[in-house]
Design a protein around this motif. Structure first.
Motif, short mmCIF file in Angstrom:
data_model
loop_
_atom_site.label_atom_id
_atom_site.label_comp_id
_atom_site.label_asym_id
_atom_site.label_seq_id
_atom_site.Cartn_x
_atom_site.Cartn_y
_atom_site.Cartn_z
N THR A 10 -4.02 -1.60 -0.26
CA THR A 10 -2.63 -1.29 -0.63
C THR A 10 -2.03 -2.48 -1.37
N PRO A 11 -1.09 -2.24 -2.28
CA PRO A 11 -0.49 -3.37 -2.98
C PRO A 11 0.12 -4.36 -1.99
N PRO A 12 -0.20 -5.66 -2.12
CA PRO A 12 0.31 -6.64 -1.14
C PRO A 12 1.81 -6.86 -1.30
N ASN A 13 2.47 -7.12 -0.18
CA ASN A 13 3.87 -7.55 -0.29
C ASN A 13 3.88 -9.02 -0.74
N ASP A 14 5.07 -9.54 -0.99
CA ASP A 14 5.17 -10.90 -1.56
C ASP A 14 4.52 -11.95 -0.65
N ALA B 160 -5.80 -9.08 -3.33
CA ALA B 160 -4.36 -9.34 -3.13
C ALA B 160 -3.88 -10.54 -3.94
N ALA B 161 -4.81 -11.39 -4.38
CA ALA B 161 -4.45 -12.61 -5.11
C ALA B 161 -4.49 -12.43 -6.62
N LEU B 162 -5.07 -11.32 -7.10
CA LEU B 162 -5.37 -11.19 -8.52
C LEU B 162 -4.20 -10.64 -9.34
N ASN B 163 -4.28 -10.91 -10.65
CA ASN B 163 -3.40 -10.26 -11.64
C ASN B 163 -4.12 -9.14 -12.38
N LEU B 164 -5.45 -9.24 -12.45
CA LEU B 164 -6.23 -8.30 -13.25
C LEU B 164 -7.64 -8.19 -12.67
N VAL C 100 -16.63 2.00 -7.51
CA VAL C 100 -15.77 1.96 -6.32
C VAL C 100 -14.96 0.67 -6.25
N ALA C 101 -15.53 -0.44 -6.71
CA ALA C 101 -14.77 -1.70 -6.71
C ALA C 101 -13.51 -1.58 -7.55
N SER C 102 -13.59 -0.86 -8.67
CA SER C 102 -12.40 -0.63 -9.49
C SER C 102 -11.41 0.28 -8.78
N LEU C 103 -11.92 1.25 -8.04
CA LEU C 103 -11.04 2.12 -7.24
C LEU C 103 -10.24 1.29 -6.25
N GLU C 104 -10.91 0.39 -5.56
CA GLU C 104 -10.23 -0.45 -4.57
C GLU C 104 -9.18 -1.33 -5.24
N ALA C 105 -9.52 -1.86 -6.42
CA ALA C 105 -8.57 -2.70 -7.15
C ALA C 105 -7.35 -1.88 -7.58
N MET C 106 -7.59 -0.70 -8.11
CA MET C 106 -6.48 0.16 -8.54
C MET C 106 -5.60 0.55 -7.35
N SER C 107 -6.23 0.79 -6.21
CA SER C 107 -5.46 1.13 -5.01
C SER C 107 -4.56 -0.01 -4.59
N CYS C 108 -4.96 -1.25 -4.92
CA CYS C 108 -4.15 -2.44 -4.62
C CYS C 108 -3.09 -2.69 -5.69
N GLY C 109 -2.99 -1.79 -6.67
CA GLY C 109 -1.98 -1.94 -7.71
C GLY C 109 -2.38 -2.84 -8.85
N LEU C 110 -3.70 -3.00 -9.06
CA LEU C 110 -4.17 -3.86 -10.14
C LEU C 110 -4.59 -3.04 -11.36
#
Length: 277
Positions: free
Chosen positions: A71-75, A172-176, A188-198
């Protein structure tokens, strides 16, 4: 009789590779030996049909992920994750997660990062994290060392983090997120990244072509093309609003179509279909 047909076990096989199976056994295995085939992406479906598998035998069931975990991390979570990787607030963090094997294309990402430095008018404050283990670990480390020795990338720009049991603290630390594969069933790794809002920059191969909507959830580039990969990275670094919009669109795409719940529902539908035949 009918009772025996109803109680006979149903056999379902999942196909994850996007290259055609051996034509000599594909027809027997997928059309006769099993009752149904789950393909994880349209590209896998096309490969099966090209090998002679009947389309009515195939159900499209993409791998699903836990959207509550990814999930997209909070601040606070984002700051904690970035601090753990030694990132300062103004550094742009790119990540790639996957096995260090030739088909994953990491060598093209490493070369692209050297080109990013040459393409950008200012010295970008860039960091890249490569997560995973595999047979190319030493070769990639040598490639990075050579680029540092010749001054094409600054020391410490690319860090290899090895195998991580939980990718979430990295994501959670990434921009891209970048997936430079030269072959990929789904990604699947891209799926997980997209799910984190990346947002995702990915090669236009296999299931990645279906997963990443070009200019909506990320950018698609030709495989094995470091200059195209570098160009996409430079474009997104310079467009923070686009990064944010793509990340949000990716999260929506995953929760709508690639959740574990959606996968379970599609799998149940396939089993019911097999039982009804």
């Amino acid at each position: 009789g009918d009772d025996e047909a109803r109680t006979r076990p149903r056999l379902v096989v999942t196909r994850r590779m996007d290259y055609p199976p051996n034509r000599l056994f594909a027809g027997w295995l997928y059309n006769r030996a099993v009752d149904g085939v789950a393909a994880i992406s349209p590209s896998v479906t096309h490969a099966l049909v090209a090998a002679g598998v009947r389309p009515d035998r195939i159900a499209l069931i993409p791998s699903g992920i836990d959207c509550d975990r990814f999930t997209p991390p909070n601040d606070a979570a984002r700051i904690e994750a970035r601090t753990a990787l030694g990132l300062t607030p103004n550094q742009f963090a790119i990540g790639a997660i996957g096995m260090l094997e030739s088909r994953k294309g990491h060598r093209f990402l490493v070369e692209a990062l050297a080109l990013v430095r040459e393409l950008s008018s200012n010295q970008l404050n860039l960091r890249c994290f490569i997560v995973g283990g595999g047979s190319l670990q030493t070769e990639l480390a040598d490639q990075i060392d050579a680029l540092e020795d010749t001054g094409r990338i600054a020391p410490g720009t690319i860090r290899m983090l090895g195998v991580r049991d939980d990718p979430y603290p990295i994501l959670a630390a990434l921009n891209l997120f970048v997936m430079p594969s030269i072959a990929e069933g789904l990604g699947v790794a891209s799926l997980e990244a997209m799910s984190c809002g990346l947002p995702v920059v990915a090669s236009a191969v296999g299931g990645l072509r279906d997963l990443v909507q070009n200019r909506v959830t990320g950018l698609l580039v030709p495989p094995a093309d470091p200059s195209a990969l570098a160009g996409a990275i430079v474009e997104l670094i310079a467009a923070p609003e686009l990064l944010t919009a793509m990340g949000a669109a990716g999260r929506t795409c995953v929760t709508d179509s690639y959740s574990a719940t959606a996968m379970a529902q599609r799998t149940l539908a396939l089993y019911r279909d097999c039982l009804a035949r």
